[in-house]
Design a protein around this motif. Structure first.
Motif: not given
Length: 347
Positions: A105-109, A127-133, A141-143, A166-168
């Motif tokens: 999240a820090e890098l994305a911002r 690539n792989v699921d960002c909403y895996q368990r 993902m929230r950040g 959860r992030d709707l």
């Protein structure tokens, strides 16, 4: 999910079996039923927005992937080979040794605010699921979504995870500032096949309910009907049922993709097939004997069937605001139908 049994394991510096990248990483295990046997390597990534090579032939140029490896344990997953780049194997290690980019999240911002960034579309879950368990614990993902929202940057999410709901709130806020889209991956709705080849995922029905909920809240959401499994989920009756339920979920569009078997996934899939459906092995070797993809004629035939079914069942005719809910299934033995299940996160 309870996380109070979290414990910190050894960092792996003195463990000769630890992958090379993990020397100095924080290694964690969780004593909860859904995570037993899994190891999480928490790393500080150097960057998070990745440029996709032009040779990849995908309709996006930039991605964000906060995880490597995936607890969904999909037998056919095309991304398995990427784990070998980390000195891990493409089979059990891919399912159980998950790399977590804890500073995503820090890098994305920071990268979205860079003068060099031009606000291009960012695809996630490719690539792989960002909403895996694991996302239920790390909440990366929230950040990331907050950063994309604040930058008014367009993005899309592909997932098998119902945890996206959860992030709707962040998705709808971001959609007020930029183009936001989502796709749920649902290749088939056969429960037996799902349990066999996607054991760590929510059921196809729950994914379709998630599609309906997202559309009901103004997030244009379609279905990536992938993978369609030759001789397992490609019969006319199975295709019709899958497309019909996708239409009932109010999907804005449908994109069918036949199974492809790249190195890494190929070996893992054929080993599973030889155990569970040995009679199909010769047929698969005939279909995939020359490479990772089924013959073009087969792909075109299946795609044409799905397109015709999508037209018949009205995929895309419902708008996000009027997406239909899936009707309840009849209970076994003719009992009264049960209420639609409450939307839950993947545990």
């Amino acid at each position: 999910m309870r996380w109070d049994n979290l414990r910190l394991a050894d960092s792996g510096r003195d463990d000769p079996a630890a992958p090379l990248f993990a020397r100095g990483a924080v290694t964690r295990t969780f004593d909860t039923p859904g995570f037993r046997g899994m190891t999480f390597y928490e790393i500080q990534a150097r960057s998070i927005i990745n440029r996709v090579p032009a040779a990849s032939r995908v309709p996006f140029e930039f991605t964000i992937n906060p995880y490597r490896g995936c607890g969904h344990r999909c037998v056919y997953c095309f991304a398995r080979k990427t784990h070998e780049y980390l000195d891990l194997d493409a089979g059990a290690d891919f399912d159980s040794k998950i790399v977590v980019k804890v500073n995503a999240a820090e890098l994305a911002r920071r990268e979205l605010a860079s003068p060099r960034w031009r606000g291009q579309h960012v695809a996630m879950g490719t690539n792989v699921d960002c909403y895996q368990r694991a996302e239920g614990r790390y909440r990366l993902m929230r950040g990331i979504l907050s950063a994309l929202r604040d930058a008014a940057n367009p993005f899309s999410v592909l997932t098998k995870g119902t945890l996206i709901l959860r992030d709707l709130d962040l998705l709808t806020e971001a959609a007020e500032r930029a183009e936001v889209g989502a796709n749920l991956s649902v290749g088939f709705v056969d429960a037996d096949v799902w349990r066999a080849v996607e054991p760590g995922t929510p059921s196809p029905r729950r994914r379709l309910e998630t599609c309906a909920t997202l559309n009901d809240n103004g997030i244009a959401t379609g279905v990536l009907m992938a993978p369609i499994l030759p001789y397992l989920t490609d019969s006319p009756a199975q295709l019709d049922r899958t497309v019909r339920e996708i239409a009932e979920a109010g999907a804005t569009h449908i994109a069918p993709i036949v199974l492809h078997l790249r190195p890494g996934a190929r070996e893992w899939w054929l080993a599973w097939l030889s155990r569970e459906h040995p009679r199909l092995v010769p047929r698969y070797l005939e279909l995939y004997g020359r490479g990772a993809y089924a013959p073009k004629s087969y792909q075109e035939r299946v795609t044409a069937q799905v397109r015709a079914l999508a037209e018949r069942h009205g995929v895309g005719r419902a708008t996000p605001a009027t997406a239909r809910r899936l009707p309840p299934r009849p209970a076994p033995g003719g009992a009264a139908p049960r209420a639609a299940p409450e939307q839950l996160t993947l545990l």
